[in-house]
Design a protein around this motif. Structure first.
Motif, PDB file in Angstrom:
ATOM      1  N   ALA A   1      55.978  21.756  15.009  1.00 16.05           N
ATOM      2  CA  ALA A   1      57.333  21.766  14.455  1.00 16.05           C
ATOM      3  C   ALA A   1      57.545  20.419  13.781  1.00 16.05           C
ATOM      4  CB  ALA A   1      58.361  21.985  15.558  1.00 16.05           C
ATOM      5  N   GLU A   2      58.163  20.417  12.616  1.00 16.94           N
ATOM      6  CA  GLU A   2      58.422  19.160  11.903  1.00 16.94           C
ATOM      7  C   GLU A   2      59.264  18.242  12.792  1.00 16.94           C
ATOM      8  OE1 GLU A   2      57.426  17.783   9.023  1.00 16.94           O
ATOM      9  OE2 GLU A   2      56.093  19.464   8.669  1.00 16.94           O
ATOM     10  N   GLY A   3      58.833  16.999  12.888  1.00 20.04           N
ATOM     11  CA  GLY A   3      59.548  16.031  13.693  1.00 20.04           C
ATOM     12  C   GLY A   3      59.168  16.063  15.162  1.00 20.04           C
ATOM     13  N   ASP A   4      58.243  16.946  15.539  1.00 21.13           N
ATOM     14  CA  ASP A   4      57.809  17.052  16.927  1.00 21.13           C
ATOM     15  C   ASP A   4      56.322  16.728  16.988  1.00 21.13           C
ATOM     16  OD1 ASP A   4      57.683  17.547  19.605  1.00 21.13           O
ATOM     17  OD2 ASP A   4      57.880  19.722  19.455  1.00 21.13           O
ATOM     18  N   GLY A   5      55.932  15.834  17.869  1.00 27.55           N
ATOM     19  CA  GLY A   5      54.535  15.431  17.951  1.00 27.55           C
ATOM     20  C   GLY A   5      53.662  16.410  18.711  1.00 27.55           C
ATOM     21  N   GLU A   6      54.263  17.235  19.556  1.00 26.22           N
ATOM     22  CA  GLU A   6      53.489  18.160  20.376  1.00 26.22           C
ATOM     23  C   GLU A   6      53.223  19.456  19.611  1.00 26.22           C
ATOM     24  OE1 GLU A   6      54.166  20.718  24.424  1.00 26.22           O
ATOM     25  OE2 GLU A   6      55.095  18.758  24.271  1.00 26.22           O
ATOM     26  N   PRO A   7      51.944  19.874  19.517  1.00 22.24           N
ATOM     27  CA  PRO A   7      51.633  21.108  18.786  1.00 22.24           C
ATOM     28  C   PRO A   7      52.206  22.345  19.485  1.00 22.24           C
ATOM     29  CG  PRO A   7      49.627  19.853  19.245  1.00 22.24           C
ATOM     30  CD  PRO A   7      50.745  19.200  19.987  1.00 22.24           C
ATOM     31  N   LEU A   8      52.664  23.295  18.674  1.00 20.72           N
ATOM     32  CA  LEU A   8      53.076  24.584  19.214  1.00 20.72           C
ATOM     33  C   LEU A   8      51.859  25.419  19.569  1.00 20.72           C
ATOM     34  CD1 LEU A   8      55.939  25.583  16.754  1.00 20.72           C
ATOM     35  CD2 LEU A   8      56.173  25.031  19.165  1.00 20.72           C
ATOM     36  N   PHE A   9      50.797  25.308  18.726  1.00 22.58           N
ATOM     37  CA  PHE A   9      49.593  26.106  18.950  1.00 22.58           C
ATOM     38  C   PHE A   9      48.419  25.436  18.257  1.00 22.58           C
ATOM     39  CE2 PHE A   9      46.741  29.714  17.987  1.00 22.58           C
ATOM     40  CZ  PHE A   9      46.556  30.179  19.270  1.00 22.58           C
ATOM     41  N   GLU A  10      47.251  25.499  18.882  1.00 27.14           N
ATOM     42  CA  GLU A  10      46.025  24.978  18.307  1.00 27.14           C
ATOM     43  C   GLU A  10      44.952  26.052  18.394  1.00 27.14           C
ATOM     44  OE1 GLU A  10      45.768  20.300  19.095  1.00 27.14           O
ATOM     45  OE2 GLU A  10      45.856  21.507  20.941  1.00 27.14           O
ATOM     46  N   LEU A  11      44.155  26.158  17.340  1.00 25.00           N
ATOM     47  CA  LEU A  11      43.089  27.157  17.283  1.00 25.00           C
ATOM     48  C   LEU A  11      41.848  26.510  16.690  1.00 25.00           C
ATOM     49  CD1 LEU A  11      42.229  30.174  17.529  1.00 25.00           C
ATOM     50  CD2 LEU A  11      43.056  30.474  15.207  1.00 25.00           C
ATOM     51  N   ASP A  12      40.720  26.682  17.358  1.00 29.24           N
ATOM     52  CA  ASP A  12      39.450  26.179  16.852  1.00 29.24           C
ATOM     53  C   ASP A  12      38.584  27.369  16.454  1.00 29.24           C
ATOM     54  OD1 ASP A  12      40.054  23.476  17.355  1.00 29.24           O
ATOM     55  OD2 ASP A  12      39.489  23.713  19.457  1.00 29.24           O
ATOM     56  N   THR A  13      37.922  27.233  15.311  1.00 26.88           N
ATOM     57  CA  THR A  13      37.040  28.285  14.826  1.00 26.88           C
ATOM     58  C   THR A  13      35.891  27.630  14.069  1.00 26.88           C
ATOM     59  OG1 THR A  13      36.968  30.389  13.626  1.00 26.88           O
ATOM     60  CG2 THR A  13      38.311  28.640  12.660  1.00 26.88           C
ATOM     61  N   ALA A  14      34.909  28.422  13.703  1.00 24.42           N
ATOM     62  CA  ALA A  14      33.759  27.898  12.964  1.00 24.42           C
ATOM     63  C   ALA A  14      33.253  28.983  12.017  1.00 24.42           C
ATOM     64  CB  ALA A  14      32.655  27.476  13.917  1.00 24.42           C
ATOM     65  N   LYS A  15      32.571  28.517  10.958  1.00 27.67           N
ATOM     66  CA  LYS A  15      31.970  29.447  10.001  1.00 27.67           C
ATOM     67  C   LYS A  15      30.648  28.852   9.542  1.00 27.67           C
ATOM     68  CE  LYS A  15      32.628  32.133   5.876  1.00 27.67           C
ATOM     69  NZ  LYS A  15      33.486  32.510   4.776  1.00 27.67           N
ATOM     70  N   TYR A  16      29.660  29.716   9.385  1.00 31.40           N
ATOM     71  CA  TYR A  16      28.329  29.290   8.948  1.00 31.40           C
ATOM     72  C   TYR A  16      28.077  29.791   7.546  1.00 31.40           C
ATOM     73  CZ  TYR A  16      23.278  28.820   8.776  1.00 31.40           C
ATOM     74  OH  TYR A  16      22.006  28.492   8.417  1.00 31.40           O
ATOM     75  N   TRP A  17      27.605  28.886   6.668  1.00 30.17           N
ATOM     76  CA  TRP A  17      27.223  29.235   5.317  1.00 30.17           C
ATOM     77  C   TRP A  17      25.729  28.987   5.176  1.00 30.17           C
ATOM     78  CZ3 TRP A  17      32.034  27.132   6.108  1.00 30.17           C
ATOM     79  CH2 TRP A  17      33.104  27.848   5.557  1.00 30.17           C
ATOM     80  N   PRO A  18      24.957  30.040   4.879  1.00 29.72           N
ATOM     81  CA  PRO A  18      23.528  29.832   4.645  1.00 29.72           C
ATOM     82  C   PRO A  18      23.323  29.113   3.315  1.00 29.72           C
ATOM     83  CG  PRO A  18      24.084  32.142   4.352  1.00 29.72           C
ATOM     84  CD  PRO A  18      25.326  31.439   4.826  1.00 29.72           C
ATOM     85  N   GLU A  19      22.178  28.422   3.205  1.00 30.88           N
ATOM     86  CA  GLU A  19      21.865  27.754   1.941  1.00 30.88           C
ATOM     87  C   GLU A  19      21.580  28.781   0.864  1.00 30.88           C
ATOM     88  OE1 GLU A  19      18.705  24.971   2.407  1.00 30.88           O
ATOM     89  OE2 GLU A  19      19.900  23.642   3.664  1.00 30.88           O
ATOM     90  N   GLU A  20      21.719  28.360  -0.372  1.00 32.50           N
ATOM     91  CA  GLU A  20      21.423  29.245  -1.513  1.00 32.50           C
ATOM     92  C   GLU A  20      19.990  29.733  -1.404  1.00 32.50           C
ATOM     93  OE1 GLU A  20      23.603  30.255  -3.905  1.00 32.50           O
ATOM     94  OE2 GLU A  20      25.144  29.165  -2.797  1.00 32.50           O
ATOM     95  N   GLY A  21      19.777  31.014  -1.641  1.00 28.22           N
ATOM     96  CA  GLY A  21      18.438  31.583  -1.639  1.00 28.22           C
ATOM     97  C   GLY A  21      17.963  31.994  -0.270  1.00 28.22           C
ATOM     98  N   ASP A  22      18.761  31.748   0.800  1.00 22.19           N
ATOM     99  CA  ASP A  22      18.386  32.180   2.149  1.00 22.19           C
ATOM    100  C   ASP A  22      18.668  33.651   2.287  1.00 22.19           C
ATOM    101  OD1 ASP A  22      17.573  32.151   4.752  1.00 22.19           O
ATOM    102  OD2 ASP A  22      19.414  31.231   5.547  1.00 22.19           O
ATOM    103  N   ALA A  23      17.732  34.422   2.823  1.00 22.83           N
ATOM    104  CA  ALA A  23      17.870  35.891   2.904  1.00 22.83           C
ATOM    105  C   ALA A  23      18.624  36.336   4.132  1.00 22.83           C
ATOM    106  CB  ALA A  23      16.474  36.521   2.882  1.00 22.83           C
ATOM    107  N   SER A  24      19.169  35.440   4.937  1.00 22.79           N
ATOM    108  CA  SER A  24      19.839  35.829   6.182  1.00 22.79           C
ATOM    109  C   SER A  24      21.066  36.602   5.909  1.00 22.79           C
ATOM    110  CB  SER A  24      20.202  34.617   7.037  1.00 22.79           C
ATOM    111  OG  SER A  24      19.049  33.899   7.349  1.00 22.79           O
TER     112      SER A  24
END
Length: 134
Positions: free
Chosen positions: A111-134
């Motif tokens: 919330a604006e003006g509030d230091g404490e987060p309302l919600f936090e979410l962690d995620t990840a994404k993998y990008w293969p290199e160009e030409g990788d057949a995966s």
């Protein structure tokens, strides 16, 4: 002499009953006020969860690594262009992993003006290199 004594005891009893009901009403009003605050906080947290999930889905659908962004929302959780009631921040930390890039994202809604987060979410994404057949 008994008549004035009865009147005095009646008014004393009436005053005690009024005092009791006044105290009971004050307690009930405090419970209603606390319930209203909890309800408002719950609505804000639900909106923060939905905004963070939307950001995570956008990241998952994106064809490129996003280094980080900031989004703003009004009090009704409509997206705005300028700071308003809520702020969503996405921070990214890419790292080379195998034959591509693994990027960890941290999505934080506050919330604006509030230091404490309302919600936090962690995620990840993998990008293969160009030409990788995966």
């Amino acid at each position: 002499m008994s008549s004035p004594s009865r009147v005095q005891s009646f008014f004393l009893e009436l005053a005690m009953v009024i005092l009791f009901f006044s105290l009971a009403a004050a307690v009930v009003i405090r419970f209603f006020a606390a319930g209203g605050q909890l309800s408002s906080r719950s609505q804000d947290v639900n909106g923060a969860i939905l905004a963070a999930e939307t950001a995570a889905e956008t990241i998952a659908a994106s064809p490129e690594v996003q280094e980080g962004s900031v989004a703003y929302y009004d009090s009704q959780w409509n997206r705005t262009d300028s700071p308003d009631a809520f702020r969503l921040e996405v921070s990214a930390s890419p790292e080379q992993a195998g034959a591509g890039t693994l990027c960890h994202y941290s999505i934080t809604v506050t919330a604006e003006g509030d230091g404490e987060p309302l919600f936090e979410l962690d995620t990840a994404k993998y990008w293969p290199e160009e030409g990788d057949a995966s």
